[in-house]
Design an enzyme around this catalytic site. Structure first.
Site, short mmCIF file in Angstrom:
data_model
loop_
_atom_site.label_atom_id
_atom_site.label_comp_id
_atom_site.label_asym_id
_atom_site.label_seq_id
_atom_site.Cartn_x
_atom_site.Cartn_y
_atom_site.Cartn_z
N GLU A 158 -12.65 -75.85 22.07
CA GLU A 158 -13.38 -74.61 21.79
C GLU A 158 -12.64 -73.85 20.70
OE1 GLU A 158 -14.35 -71.89 24.95
OE2 GLU A 158 -14.88 -73.50 26.33
N TYR A 209 -8.67 -69.29 20.35
CA TYR A 209 -9.49 -68.26 19.73
C TYR A 209 -8.70 -67.30 18.84
CZ TYR A 209 -13.57 -69.66 22.38
OH TYR A 209 -14.64 -70.38 22.87
N TRP A 213 -17.34 -73.20 19.32
CA TRP A 213 -17.98 -72.41 20.37
C TRP A 213 -18.80 -71.32 19.69
CZ3 TRP A 213 -18.67 -73.14 25.45
CH2 TRP A 213 -19.32 -72.12 26.13
N GLU A 269 -10.45 -74.11 31.23
CA GLU A 269 -9.67 -72.87 31.21
C GLU A 269 -9.25 -72.40 32.61
OE1 GLU A 269 -11.69 -69.93 28.86
OE2 GLU A 269 -11.39 -71.04 27.01
#
Length: 469
Positions: free
Chosen positions: A373, A307, A417, A163
């Site tokens: 993730e 996410y 994650w 990231e």
């Protein structure tokens, strides 16, 4: 629709789980320094002990086996291996620890995916300028070569930097992550540029020196939300959503997969704002030198951390000043129909992952993709019977299956994650992403599987069984 060799994994990072911050010769990292400063966001919370995985690795391995994982993503602590950041001083205790982790995984038929850098820069290198200093690229390349030599005979999947967007913006512009800099409009671009330079050098080193004998693959983990126009019928919002994607996914994806340079929309936006502000001293968004290895083609697969999703409105020129936010000139909005999990920023949008995967296929040349993730967090009172998170994993993996079967995206792996509740950076221990709960009040850091962990294990078992017939 999942291929037989699909990677079913979970992910962690060294600073977030290991603890042992001064144990066995480890040097300090920028997160050690940052967390020990007064007045930072998490108060007295630090990663000094956290899950204590440095001493309790065997318990982590039991968790990995209980889930039935085929892969486990971990990061190496650069200052645990090289306390001053250079190969002049190798910490053999650190080497022994990671040798044991890797060997134990392989003995259980679990393949390691290893991240070289997950936010924990040696403080000694930060003292020399950190990611803002051009020399960091050579230092990272030396570190990467050391890791390839030391562990590469057993590691086939490598990630150089995790990231870079988060590390650059939150650490160098917003000041909420280590090293805590607030140099708006300049430092984040420079740090991101040097991370790309470091990644490219490490990839070329692997390609020329180690690939023929080790047979592995190397990439860089890019995080991005799915971003789409708030009003699809408005051209300004359509343009704004494209610009937001350019400043996030494109910032690191375009140099690796498309042109070897930053997206046109990103550079144009930064340069236009610089002209408005009368900025002098060269471009704020750096230019890649022809005297160095090009970043183009230096990713053997696309590593995606996803996410959540956002709707995007055009900023309409309302932002004025020198910052990434002003350069981007967009407003990102949560759809009120989306549910929110434990963090205010984390809307639960499994369908956004499918859309993002489709976008990656179309934009970046249909690469092999690993979802490195993806997760769902709790906050507040502990809920071990977390049925909502279990449904999240079921729905998300269904969306990945659709991306593979209906959209033709070449997805080869999915990493949840996280394996364990851990130190979640600026949120400390307030957010819990783990498939296993960790009791941080217990000296033994007892691990207990959540219902969602059982659900993830059931999903893995189901797909494994389908291929064994």
């Amino acid at each position: 629709m999942f291929p037989p060799d699909f990677a079913w994994g979970a992910a962690t990072a060294a600073y977030q789980i290991e603890g042992g911050w001064q144990t066995d010769g480890k040097g300090p990292s920028i997160w050690d320094t940052f967390c020990h400063k007064e007045g930072r966001g998490c108060g007295a919370q630090t990663g000094d002990v956290t899950c204590n995985s440095y001493e309790l690795w065997d318990k982590d391995l039991q968790c990995i086996r209980q889930l039935g994982l085929t892969h486990y993503r971990l990061s190496l602590s650069w200052p645990r291996l090289l306390p001053d950041g250079t190969t002049r001083h190798v910490n053999q205790k650190g080497v022994e620890y990671y040798n044991k982790v890797i060997d134990d995984l392989r003995s259980c038929d679990v393949s390691p995916m290893v991240t070289l850098y997950h936010f924990d820069l040696p403080q000694a290198l930060q003292d020399g300028g950190g990611w803002k200093a051009p020399a960091i690229a050579a230092a990272f390349d030396d570190y990467a070569r050391f890791c390839f030599r030391t562990f590469g005979d057993r590691v086939k999947l490598w990630l150089t930097v995790n990231e870079p967007y988060v590390c650059a913006k939150l650490g160098h512009e917003d000041g909420v992550h280590a090293p805590g800099l607030k140099e708006a409009g300049t430092a984040a671009y420079l740090a991101g540029h040097n991370m790309l330079r470091a990644h490219a050098r490490a990839w070329h080193s692997y390609n020329s020196l180690y690939r023929s004998t080790q047979g592995g693959a190397v990439s860089l983990a890019i995080n991005s939300d799915w971003l789409e126009p708030w009003r699809p019928e408005h051209a300004a919002d359509v343009s704004a959503s494209a610009r937001s994607l350019a400043f996030t996914l494109g910032w690191f994806g375009w140099p690796l997969f498309v042109t070897g340079d930053y997206p046109h929309a990103m550079r144009a936006a930064v340069d236009t704002q610089s002209v408005k502000l009368g900025h002098r001293g060269g471009p704020r968004l750096p230019v890649f030198s022809e005297d160095e290895p090009s970043p183009l083609g230096t990713a053997d697969f696309f590593a995606l951390n996803y996410y959540t999703s956002r709707k995007v409105k055009d900023g309409s020129g309302g932002e004025w000043g020198m910052s990434m936010r002003c350069d981007r000139d967009t407003e990102e909005i949560l759809d009120p129909d989306w549910s929110i999990c434990g963090a205010a920023w984390l809307a639960v949008v499994p369908g956004g992952l499918r859309k993002l995967l489709h976008y990656i296929k179309d934009t970046f040349g249909d690469p092999v993709v690993y979802i490195t993730e993806n997760g769902f967090c709790q906050a507040g009172p502990l809920v071990k019977e977390d049925a909502q998170r279990g449904r999240f994993y079921e729905e998300t993996i269904q969306e990945v299956e659709k991306a593979i079967g209906e959209d033709g995206v070449n997805v080869r792996g999915y990493f949840a994650w996280s394996l364990l509740d851990n130190f979640e950076w600026a949120d400390g221990f307030d957010l819990r992403f783990g498939l296993f709960h960790v009791d941080f009040s217990d000296a033994e850091r007892k691990r207990t599987i959540y219902r969602s962990g059982l659900e993830y294990a059931r999903i893995i078992s189901k797909y494994k069984a389908a291929h064994s017939k």
